[in-house]
Enzyme design. Sequence first.
Site, PDB file in Angstrom:
ATOM      1  N   GLU A 279       0.870  -1.058  -0.076  1.00 36.69           N
ATOM      2  CA  GLU A 279      -0.075   0.174   0.412  1.00 36.69           C
ATOM      3  C   GLU A 279       0.884   0.719   0.218  1.00 36.69           C
ATOM      4  O   GLU A 279       1.147   1.939   0.677  1.00 36.69           O
ATOM      5  CB  GLU A 279      -0.810   0.148   1.260  1.00 36.69           C
ATOM      6  CG  GLU A 279      -1.643  -1.097   0.976  1.00 36.69           C
ATOM      7  CD  GLU A 279      -2.618  -1.295   3.040  1.00 36.69           C
ATOM      8  OE1 GLU A 279      -2.197  -0.161   3.917  1.00 36.69           O
ATOM      9  OE2 GLU A 279      -3.243  -2.315   3.169  1.00 36.69           O
ATOM     10  N   PRO A 280       1.617   1.285  -1.233  1.00 34.77           N
ATOM     11  CA  PRO A 280       2.958   2.680  -1.117  1.00 34.77           C
ATOM     12  C   PRO A 280       1.933   4.001  -1.371  1.00 34.77           C
ATOM     13  O   PRO A 280       0.825   4.151  -2.377  1.00 34.77           O
ATOM     14  CB  PRO A 280       3.594   2.254  -2.241  1.00 34.77           C
ATOM     15  CG  PRO A 280       2.973   1.115  -2.742  1.00 34.77           C
ATOM     16  CD  PRO A 280       1.714   0.447  -2.422  1.00 34.77           C
ATOM     17  N   GLY A 281       2.357   5.100  -0.651  1.00 35.66           N
ATOM     18  CA  GLY A 281       1.512   5.975  -1.075  1.00 35.66           C
ATOM     19  C   GLY A 281       2.958   7.394  -1.207  1.00 35.66           C
ATOM     20  O   GLY A 281       3.050   7.630  -2.289  1.00 35.66           O
ATOM     21  N   ARG A 282       3.149   7.700  -0.223  1.00 40.86           N
ATOM     22  CA  ARG A 282       4.250   8.922  -0.204  1.00 40.86           C
ATOM     23  C   ARG A 282       5.124   8.908  -1.115  1.00 40.86           C
ATOM     24  O   ARG A 282       5.357   9.645  -2.472  1.00 40.86           O
ATOM     25  CB  ARG A 282       4.632   9.398   0.560  1.00 40.86           C
ATOM     26  CG  ARG A 282       5.943   9.773   1.114  1.00 40.86           C
ATOM     27  CD  ARG A 282       7.091  10.152   2.206  1.00 40.86           C
ATOM     28  NE  ARG A 282       6.049   9.314   3.029  1.00 40.86           N
ATOM     29  CZ  ARG A 282       5.536  10.800   4.489  1.00 40.86           C
ATOM     30  NH1 ARG A 282       5.568  12.182   3.524  1.00 40.86           N
ATOM     31  NH2 ARG A 282       4.534  10.055   5.066  1.00 40.86           N
ATOM     32  N   ARG A 318       2.259  20.306   5.915  1.00 38.66           N
ATOM     33  CA  ARG A 318       3.760  19.229   6.669  1.00 38.66           C
ATOM     34  C   ARG A 318       4.825  19.925   7.476  1.00 38.66           C
ATOM     35  O   ARG A 318       4.921  19.547   8.910  1.00 38.66           O
ATOM     36  CB  ARG A 318       4.211  18.502   5.287  1.00 38.66           C
ATOM     37  CG  ARG A 318       3.277  17.756   4.629  1.00 38.66           C
ATOM     38  CD  ARG A 318       4.430  16.536   3.828  1.00 38.66           C
ATOM     39  NE  ARG A 318       5.686  15.551   4.124  1.00 38.66           N
ATOM     40  CZ  ARG A 318       6.163  15.789   4.776  1.00 38.66           C
ATOM     41  NH1 ARG A 318       7.173  16.935   4.168  1.00 38.66           N
ATOM     42  NH2 ARG A 318       6.748  15.086   5.574  1.00 38.66           N
ATOM     43  N   TYR A 322       4.295  18.769  10.858  1.00 37.82           N
ATOM     44  CA  TYR A 322       5.208  17.410  11.435  1.00 37.82           C
ATOM     45  C   TYR A 322       6.686  17.968  11.518  1.00 37.82           C
ATOM     46  O   TYR A 322       8.147  17.429  11.562  1.00 37.82           O
ATOM     47  CB  TYR A 322       5.314  16.369  10.679  1.00 37.82           C
ATOM     48  CG  TYR A 322       4.524  16.152   9.839  1.00 37.82           C
ATOM     49  CD1 TYR A 322       3.752  14.955  10.843  1.00 37.82           C
ATOM     50  CD2 TYR A 322       3.713  15.654   8.324  1.00 37.82           C
ATOM     51  CE1 TYR A 322       2.355  14.661  10.254  1.00 37.82           C
ATOM     52  CE2 TYR A 322       2.998  15.368   8.633  1.00 37.82           C
ATOM     53  CZ  TYR A 322       1.727  14.340   8.848  1.00 37.82           C
ATOM     54  OH  TYR A 322       0.992  13.627   8.682  1.00 37.82           O
ATOM     55  N   CYS A 348      -3.106  33.934   9.585  1.00 40.34           N
ATOM     56  CA  CYS A 348      -2.748  34.248  11.090  1.00 40.34           C
ATOM     57  C   CYS A 348      -2.083  33.153  12.184  1.00 40.34           C
ATOM     58  O   CYS A 348      -3.574  32.598  12.729  1.00 40.34           O
ATOM     59  CB  CYS A 348      -4.396  35.313  11.198  1.00 40.34           C
ATOM     60  SG  CYS A 348      -4.236  36.937  10.053  1.00 40.34           S
ATOM     61  N   GLU A 349      -0.815  32.818  12.036  1.00 36.64           N
ATOM     62  CA  GLU A 349      -0.800  32.017  13.044  1.00 36.64           C
ATOM     63  C   GLU A 349       0.462  32.028  12.502  1.00 36.64           C
ATOM     64  O   GLU A 349       1.087  32.125  11.395  1.00 36.64           O
ATOM     65  CB  GLU A 349      -1.224  30.265  12.461  1.00 36.64           C
ATOM     66  CG  GLU A 349      -2.400  30.123  12.183  1.00 36.64           C
ATOM     67  CD  GLU A 349      -2.641  29.332  13.912  1.00 36.64           C
ATOM     68  OE1 GLU A 349      -2.331  28.934  14.511  1.00 36.64           O
ATOM     69  OE2 GLU A 349      -4.195  28.879  13.767  1.00 36.64           O
ATOM     70  N   TYR A 376       0.495  13.679   0.671  1.00 34.99           N
ATOM     71  CA  TYR A 376       0.243  14.715   2.049  1.00 34.99           C
ATOM     72  C   TYR A 376       0.462  16.360   1.593  1.00 34.99           C
ATOM     73  O   TYR A 376       0.665  16.984   2.521  1.00 34.99           O
ATOM     74  CB  TYR A 376       1.169  13.979   3.175  1.00 34.99           C
ATOM     75  CG  TYR A 376       0.627  12.554   2.853  1.00 34.99           C
ATOM     76  CD1 TYR A 376      -0.590  12.224   3.537  1.00 34.99           C
ATOM     77  CD2 TYR A 376       1.606  11.750   2.922  1.00 34.99           C
ATOM     78  CE1 TYR A 376      -0.197  10.402   3.490  1.00 34.99           C
ATOM     79  CE2 TYR A 376       1.654  10.292   2.786  1.00 34.99           C
ATOM     80  CZ  TYR A 376      -0.142  10.131   3.754  1.00 34.99           C
ATOM     81  OH  TYR A 376       0.636   8.287   3.456  1.00 34.99           O
TER      82      TYR A 376
HETATM   83  C1  LIG Z   1      -1.094   6.362   5.138  1.00 39.98           C
HETATM   84  C2  LIG Z   1      -1.498   4.718   4.751  1.00 39.98           C
HETATM   85  C3  LIG Z   1      -0.447   4.650   3.980  1.00 39.98           C
HETATM   86  C4  LIG Z   1       0.147   4.868   2.816  1.00 39.98           C
HETATM   87  O1  LIG Z   1       1.515   5.088   3.883  1.00 39.98           O
HETATM   88  P1  LIG Z   1       2.471   5.920   3.026  1.00 39.98           P
HETATM   89  O2  LIG Z   1       3.970   6.607   4.349  1.00 39.98           O
HETATM   90  O3  LIG Z   1       2.206   7.399   2.464  1.00 39.98           O
HETATM   91  O4  LIG Z   1       3.308   4.835   2.134  1.00 39.98           O
HETATM   92  C5  LIG Z   1      -1.050   2.886   3.327  1.00 39.98           C
HETATM   93  N1  LIG Z   1      -1.501   2.191   4.299  1.00 39.98           N
HETATM   94  C6  LIG Z   1      -2.168   2.144   5.290  1.00 39.98           C
HETATM   95  C7  LIG Z   1      -3.526   1.785   5.852  1.00 39.98           C
HETATM   96  C8  LIG Z   1      -2.099   3.737   5.470  1.00 39.98           C
HETATM   97  O5  LIG Z   1      -2.695   4.440   6.570  1.00 39.98           O
END
Ligand SMILES: *Cc1c(COP(=O)(O)O)cnc(C)c1O
Length: 422
Positions: A279-282, A318, A322, A348-349, A376
Site C-alpha cells: 500500500e505505498p503512498g508517499r 507538513r 511535522y 494568521c498563525e 500529503y
Molecule cells: C497512509 C497509509 C498508507 C500509505 O502510507 P505511505 O507512508 O504514504 O506509503 C498505507 N496504508 C495505510 C493503512 C495507511 O493508513
Amino acid sequence: MSGGASFSHFSRRDGELYIEQVALNALANQFGTPCYVYSAAVLRDNFDAYSRALQGRDHLICYAVKACSNIAILQLLARRGAGFDIVSVGELERVLLAGGDPAKVVFSGVAKTASEMRRALDVGIHCFNVESAAELEVLAEVAAAAGQRAAVSLRVNPDVDAGTHPYISTGLKENKFGVAIEQAEAIYQRAAALPSIEVVGVDCHIGSQLTDATPLLDALERLLALVDRLDELGIPLQHIDLGGGLGVRYRDEQPPTADAYLSQVLQRLEGRPQRLVLEPGRSIVANSAVLLTETIYLKQSGDKHFAIVDAAMNDMLRPSLYQAWMALENTSASDAPERLYDVVGPVCETGDWLAKERPLRLRSGDRLAMFSAGAYGFTMASNYNSRTRAAEILVDGEQVQLIRERETLADLTRGEHLLDSV
Ligand SMILES: *Cc1c(COP(=O)(O)O)cnc(C)c1O
C-alpha cells in the site's frame, strides 16, 4: 544540499527551473499561484519501480489514495495496473470516477461505518482491512443483510517501532490502529466462524516515511509467524499485505529504493504461496510534484528576514504539523543578495511557515518551488482563513493539463445558509 533540481525530471535550463519539458514560471503565469505541479513521468517511474521489483510474483500494488487523491493521478496509476488502498467512501468514489478497478481496492481505516461498508460491498472491493473485533461484527451484519460475503484481512499491530515521527508511527501497541498481534488468532477464529465473512488475508502498516527497511522486515517476520499459526488452526490466508511506509528523500535521507526493499521482502516470502499486497503512498507521489508559490513581500525584523509568500499552511501543512524540512528554490536564477529567509505564508498563525533559515536569493514577485510536495500536500489542504484551495496541474513531457481548478470565492461559501430571521 543544492536541492530539488537534482530530482529526476526536474532540471535547470538557462537558470529557469523546468518540470519535464515545461518551465515552472510559464505555468505560474498561466495558472497563477499557489499551485501544485505534478510530473507524469515521475509518477510512472515510481509506480513501475514497484511493479518491476515484483515481476514474476503474484502481487497487488494498492496505491494509498490519501497521499494524493486527484482523480487524474488515480487514473494514471489505474492505467498502469494499480489497485488502491482507501480509508473512506469518499476515496472509493474517487477511485471509481478515475476508472479504478474496485476488485483491486483494499479498505483500511479504524472507523468504517455501516453505510461505507455497504457501498464497498456493492461495488465489489477486494477486501476489508478490519481494524477491530467490533468492526468485524458490524461488517458481518452488513454483509449478511446484503446477502453477501465480505472478504476480510485483519490489520494487526506487530508492535515494532518504525522509528519515524510520532504522528506517523502506527505500529506500536499504544497506537489506535489495528489489533494487537496476540489477539489476532482469537479474532480470526471468530471471523472464520461467521458465515458472511471470508477470511482472505492479513495486513499491517507500521508507519510512514521509513528510511530503513528493518522495521518493515521485522513486521513481516511477525506476520509470517502469525500466518503459520493460523495455518495450523485451519485458517489458511491468500495474501499478506505489508502496507506502505517506504520513505523518500526530502533533504538528505537515504531510504532504500523500492527494489532494494522488495528484494528483501521477496527473500523472506520464498516458498510461500500467498500473494503480496503493498500500500505505498508517499513513495509513489512525493517526489512527483512541486508547490509553486510567489513572493509577495520581503520583510526584515531585527536580524530576521522573512519572505512572505502566497502559499500557506492551509496549502501545505507538513512543515507546521511535522516540522518537516522541504527543499525550496527560486524558479529563476537571481542576482539578489543571498540571505537566510524564513519563508512564511499569509495565515494568521505563528505556526504558518513553510521553511526556516534558508539561504535564498529573492525579490518580491519571484516564484519559489517547494519540492517533494506531491504526498500529503494538496490532500491535507484546507480553507483556513477563507483561502481558496490551489490549482493542480499535471505535466507530461510538453503537455500540460489542469487537473483541478483553483477554487473560486463562490466555492468558499457553497452550502452555507444565512439565518431565516435574526
Ligand atoms: C497512509 C497509509 C498508507 C500509505 O502510507 P505511505 O507512508 O504514504 O506509503 C498505507 N496504508 C495505510 C493503512 C495507511 O493508513
